[in-house]
Structures are given as structure tokens and as C-alpha cells.
Design a protein around this motif. Structure first.
Motif: not given
Length: 588
Positions: A303-306
Motif C-alpha cells: 500500500s503506497k499510503r502505508k
């Protein structure tokens, strides 16, 4: 040093689809003007010499990770194998999250993996933002044809009226507004006359469709946010589900290859293309979307957000931290482009989601490096070994193969002297059973050197061993007639203390201890491995040149690389890329 033989190449159902399309001549009449464009542009082109056209379409909102590598290898590989073209396209339709930094990083990584977006004289690197004018033109065409309308409901109201998987949606009160009114409002939206969230353009399809993606999906939303390429020229931006098929068609893509989460979007993909073609905006033959299972890897989050959270909170040193699953991180750790391509090839392509064990990625690196990596000796946890009967001040050369699998690698030579560095674990004052290395009274071979007999050790005031003593047997040097005169079971590595090269060695391991760190509602930060990076001062075989990016197999220890950012010949910094064998198999 590999633990398994390479498996046969895995299956790829997409090849069957492409073979059938080519046999049936599905794209035989496709024309290409040498640049993206709508039907009027492509009608002026010549028959396309590229047998197929694929694309890799990342959003420039983060660094590419190992999951992207599968898509890169698949799309560029298919185009290469079928005499086609693969386009690199940046889907930059969300200005709030996209940056030029990510564009440059993506270009760097695609090139590093060994792929290129040029075909014949074409430079097929494109941006969705290049097509904002076409997308707007097409939106007006849909409105004029009664296939789209401007909705003044709020985002929450639109969400509430979409219905559920078991309940139909309800029509917007603005669904039947006249086309000329929707056109006027869309132009006002474009010209910045309305605030964010006050209006949206929606396709007019079917609010009772069992596929919720067909319940009048939003095409445009208002966002008064500057774009990294177009600046403030636009304040309405297309939704990805609208932009994606339009981009494919403008670029003459034949096979639009997506991951499985887009399977439910395929009816909308086809709806857009078919209607725009009927309206004369797009040229036949149209692209077709095909889905495959994405890469899910144990002990990894993608996940890019994580990943961005890990970077911003300082839990890693950056996007290229060698523990990160980003391609930049893997490169810095010591992974090679060919090892990643080998890994992706072995996975194959299927329609079934599965989680791949991280050990398969590590094994691909071992298999790639084993035949080519030069060998050297490193001592990571040193303790001094003194050969008490070896003459003080004397040195002699020992010889070893540069790489035992490559005769052309020749031999390397390094000095032996009275004082050596050995691994602390290679001595036990009170050895356990089946311990064949140094302990009082035991004999072992110094690899590539002499057989030695341990005579004891020196301890400090706390009882810690500070120095090991042994006597060497003069007629037992490797490569001489007396080498086999004494039989031993143990074999240890060493470096001459007077000649060794000092280096900082970073022992990297998996970033997470849990094979599924973010599954369900888990807090992935709780699964971080506190031992994912250990730093040690080590001694290297003399002659090792720590040029950034240089890879070695340090005998008995694994594969290591000189750090791309921090290492210098004067102050080497060495990263462990992978151990010689899977050390996690015993943990699980």
C-alpha cells in the motif's frame, strides 16, 4: 550455493488470448498516426506496424514496489515477444497526490529493470494530463448524446443514493436535466465558477444495475488544485475509471492488462469506448481489458499510503531504504534487475489470487548471483586468532577461486600472517555436540590455508574470550602435497589482521515479522521487526574494492553489496542482500 533447482517457466493465459487475437486478425486494420489521438487523428495514420500495444500506467504518487515489477515485466515483456510496443503512461489525474519526484523515480526504475518504451521512431512515454482536452471534448459529446449529466448532489448524497449490493440505487433529481443545461454547467465547472464538491459530471447508465460500477458513475469532479504539469489550467479532473479507457483508446492500445480489482470495472470500460466510438470520437478496433492476479508477497506491504507512512514517521530511512519493498529499496539492498525479472517469470500469470512466499524472491536473487558474484571473505563478528608458532613478521599468500562456477574469474590471493580475524562463533571453549570448529585440542582447516590445532584462549576480567590461540601444522597448506595428510571435519574462514579492510556492514532482514502484516484490521506497525537492520564493524579480505553497487558472495555468509549512497572506497559500507539459505524456514 542454491538450495533448489530453477523451476520451469510458469504459465501465462494472456499469451493464449493474444495468440487468438492475432490469428483472427482482430487488430489487423488498426491505424496509428504515430501519436495518440481520437478517431480523426488516427484515420490519417498508416496501418500500425506494432502487432500489439500494451501499456504500463503508474500513478506518480509514490515509488514503484515489487508488485509493480510484475506488471512491468508482463506488459513490456509481451510487447517485446510479440513484436509490439509498450507505452509508459503516467496516470496523473489526481493532482493532490502526484509529484514530479515520483515521475523521475518511476522512469529510473523501469529503465533499471531493463525495459524501454521506444518503438521504431516512437517515444511512447505519455501522461494522462496530455489528454485532458480530449477527455473534456468527449464529455461534451456524451452530454449532447444524452449519455451524461451534471449532478448537483453532494458526494455524500451520491454515495447514499447508489444503493447496495442487494438494493437498487435511486435516480438523482438532476438525472433528466436538459443536455444544453448540463453543457452550460460543465463549461462553468471547467471555467472555475463553482466550488469543490458542488457539482459532478456523471454517466447516465442504469441505477438499478447489479454492477454498482454502472450506477451512473462520476466522470468529472471539481478540484481547485494546481497540477504538477498543467498548473492551474484545469480545475476539473477526470476520475480514473473514466480516464483509463479513454487513454487506452487514444494510444491505440490493443490489450489493456489490469489487476483483478478492475474486473468489475470492465463493463464501464466497454460502455465508454463503445459509445464514444459510436459518436465518432474513437476509432475501431477498440482496446480490450484483461485482468490478472496481482502480486501479493508474504512479509510485505505494498500500500503506497502505508509505505509513505513508514517514510514520514522515520521508521525507515526513505523510499530507498534497503528494507522497503520498493524497487529503489531492493536495488540498494543488492537485488539485480535480472533477479527480479527471473522472479516474475517464475510466478507466471493467472486469474487466481494467492500470496507468494518471500523466500521465492530471495531464491531468485541467489540463483542469479551464484554463477556471477565474485567470492571474498568477511568476518562480521571478529575475534583474534593468534598462530603462536607462526613466525612474527612473516606473511605468505594463499589462493582461492574468484568464482568456483566461472573458470574465467581466475583466482584471488590474500596474505596469511601470525594474527588473524575469525568469526567469534567459530570458537567454543566448551563445544556442544557435533561442533567441528575451534575448541581446545581440536584441529580445523583455515580455508585456503593451513590446518591449525587450538591450544586455548585468553579471557578478560569478566570471563569473556578476547583471543584464541592455535598452532599451525606447517606441511598442510591447501594446494600443497601435504594438504590431505591430516583429516579434519571443520573449515573456517579468516582474514589477516594486519591486512584486513575495515567496513561497516548492515545486516538487513525482513521488515515485518508477521507474514501478513496488514491483513484484516491489524496495525501493521505492530508487526515491525526490531532486528530488521543490525550494524556491525567487520573485517574484509584485502583487495575488496567497495565501489558502490559492487556485489560479492562473502563465503559462508551470503550475498552483499556496497551501498549505493553511503559507501566509499575509503569508508566501505556494505549491505547484506540475502543469506546463503532461507533462515526463515526454521522460524515458521
Amino acid at each position: 550455493m542454491t538450495s533448489s533447482s530453477p523451476p520451469a517457466p510458469a504459465s501465462n493465459f494472456l499469451r493464449t488470448i493474444i495468440d487468438n487475437d492475432l490469428t483472427q486478425g482482430r487488430y489487423a486494420d488498426k491505424r496509428w498516426a504515430g501519436r495518440p489521438g481520437p478517431a480523426a487523428v488516427q484515420a490519417q495514420g498508416e496501418p500500425d506496424t506494432a502487432r500489439i500495444r500494451t501499456r504500463f500506467p503508474p500513478e506518480p504518487n509514490g515509488y514503484l514496489h515489487i508488485g509493480h515489477a510484475k506488471s512491468i515485466c508482463l506488459n513490456f515483456g509481451l510487447a517485446r515477444d510479440y513484436g509490439g510496443a509498450c507505452h509508459l503512461r503516467f496516470d496523473d489525474t489526481n493532482p493532490e497526490k502526484e509529484e514530479d519526484e515520483y515521475v523521475h523515480a518511476i522512469i529510473d526504475m523501469v529503465k533499471w529493470l531493463g525495459f524501454d518504451w521506444h518503438y521504431a521512431n516512437e517515444n511512447n512515454c505519455y501522461f494522462a494530463s496530455d489528454y485532458f482536452g480530449f477527455m473534456y471534448q468527449f464529455a461534451e459529446a456524451l452530454i449532447s448524446a444524452g449519455l451524461a449529466y451534471v449532478d448537483e448532489q453532494t458526494a455524500d448524497e451520491i454515495r447514499a443514493t447508489r444503493g447496495t449490493l442487494t438494493e437498487k440505487g435511486s435516480n438523482s433529481p438532476w438525472r433528466d436535466r436538459p443536455a444544453d443545461e448540463s453543457l452550460r454547467l460543465l463549461r462553468e465547472m471547467r471555467d472555475g465558477q463553482h466550488p469543490d464538491g458542488s457539482m459532478a459530471l456523471r454517466a447516465k447508465i442504469d441505477m438499478s444495475s447489479p454492477n454498482m460500477n454502472m450506477r451512473d458513475p462520476v466522470l468529472y469532479r471539481i478540484r481547485h488544485v494546481p497540477h504538477h504539469r498543467t498548473g492551474s489550467a484545469w480545475c476539473i479532473y477526470p476520475m480514473y475509471s473514466w480516464a483509463h479507457p479513454v487513454e487506452d483508446a487514444l494510444e491505440g492500445i490493443t490489450h489493456s492488462i489490469c489487476t483483478l480489482e478492475f474486473e468489475d470495472q470492465r463493463p464501464f470500460y466497454d460502455w465508454i469506448l463503445n459509445h464514444l466510438a459510436d459518436l465518432g470520437q474513437l476509432a475501431h478496433p477498440l482496446p480490450r481489458q484483461h485482468e490478472f492476479a496481482r502480486l501479493n508477497l508474504t512479509y510485505v506491504i505494498t500500500s503506497k499510503r502505508k509505505l509513505l507512512q513508514l517514510v514520514r514517521e522515520g521508521r525507515v530511512s526513505g523510499w530507498d531504504d534497503p528494507r522497503m519493498p520498493t524497487l529503489a529499496g531492493l536495488r540498494r539492498r543488492g537485488y539485480t534487475p535480472s533477479s527480479i525479472r527471473l522472479f516474475c517469470e517464475r510466478l507466471g500469470v493467472s486469474k487466481s489470487d494467492s500470496r507468494i512466499d518471500y523466500s521465492l524472491l530471495e531464491q531468485a536473487l541467489r540463483d542469479d548471483l551464484d554463477p556471477i558474484a565474485p567470492r571474498a571473505v568477511a568476518v562480521l563478528d571478529p575475534i583474534k586468532l593468534v598462530l603462536t608458532n607462526y613466525p612474527e613478521g612473516q606473511t605468505e599468500l594463499c589462493h582461492a577461486p574468484g568464482n568456483p562456477h566461472d573458470p574465467q574469474a581466475g583466482t584471488r590471493e590474500f596474505p596469511l600472517s601470525r594474527e588473524l580475524w575469525i568469526e567469534r562463533d567459530d570458537f567454543r571453549e566448551e563445544p556442544p555436540k557435533k561442533y567441528f570448529r575451534l575448541f581446545p585440542g581440536n584441529t580445523v582447516r583455515l580455508k585456503y590455508g593451513y590446518i591449525v590445532r587450538c591450544t586455548g584462549c585468553i579471557k578478560d576480567e569478566h570471563g569473556n574470550v578476547t583471543e584464541v590461540h592455535a598452532e599451525y601444522l606447517p606441511d598442510t597448506k591447501s594446494g600443497t602435497p601435504g594438504a590431505d595428510s591430516v583429516k579434519v571435519k571443520g573449515n573456517i574462514t579468516w582474514v589477516s589482521a594486519a591486512h584486513a579492510v575495515s567496513a561497516e556492514v548492515r545486516l538487513y532482514d525482513r521488515l515485518f515479522m508477521d507474514p501478513h502484516p496488514d491483513a484484516g484490521d491489524r496495525d501493521f506497525l505492530q508487526a515491525l521487526n526490531p532486528d530488521s537492520c543490525r550494524v556491525q564493524q567487520a573485517w574484509l579480505e584485502p583487495g575488496v574494492q567497495a565501489v558502490p553497487g559492487t556485489v560479492w558472495q562473502f563465503e559462508r555468509l551470503g550475498y552483499f553489496v556496497a551501498d549505493r549512497e553511503d559507501s566509499t572506497p575509503e569508508q566501505p559500507v556494505i549491505n547484506r542482500a540475502v543469506t546463503l539459505r532461507d533462515s526463515w524456514a526454521q522460524k515458521s
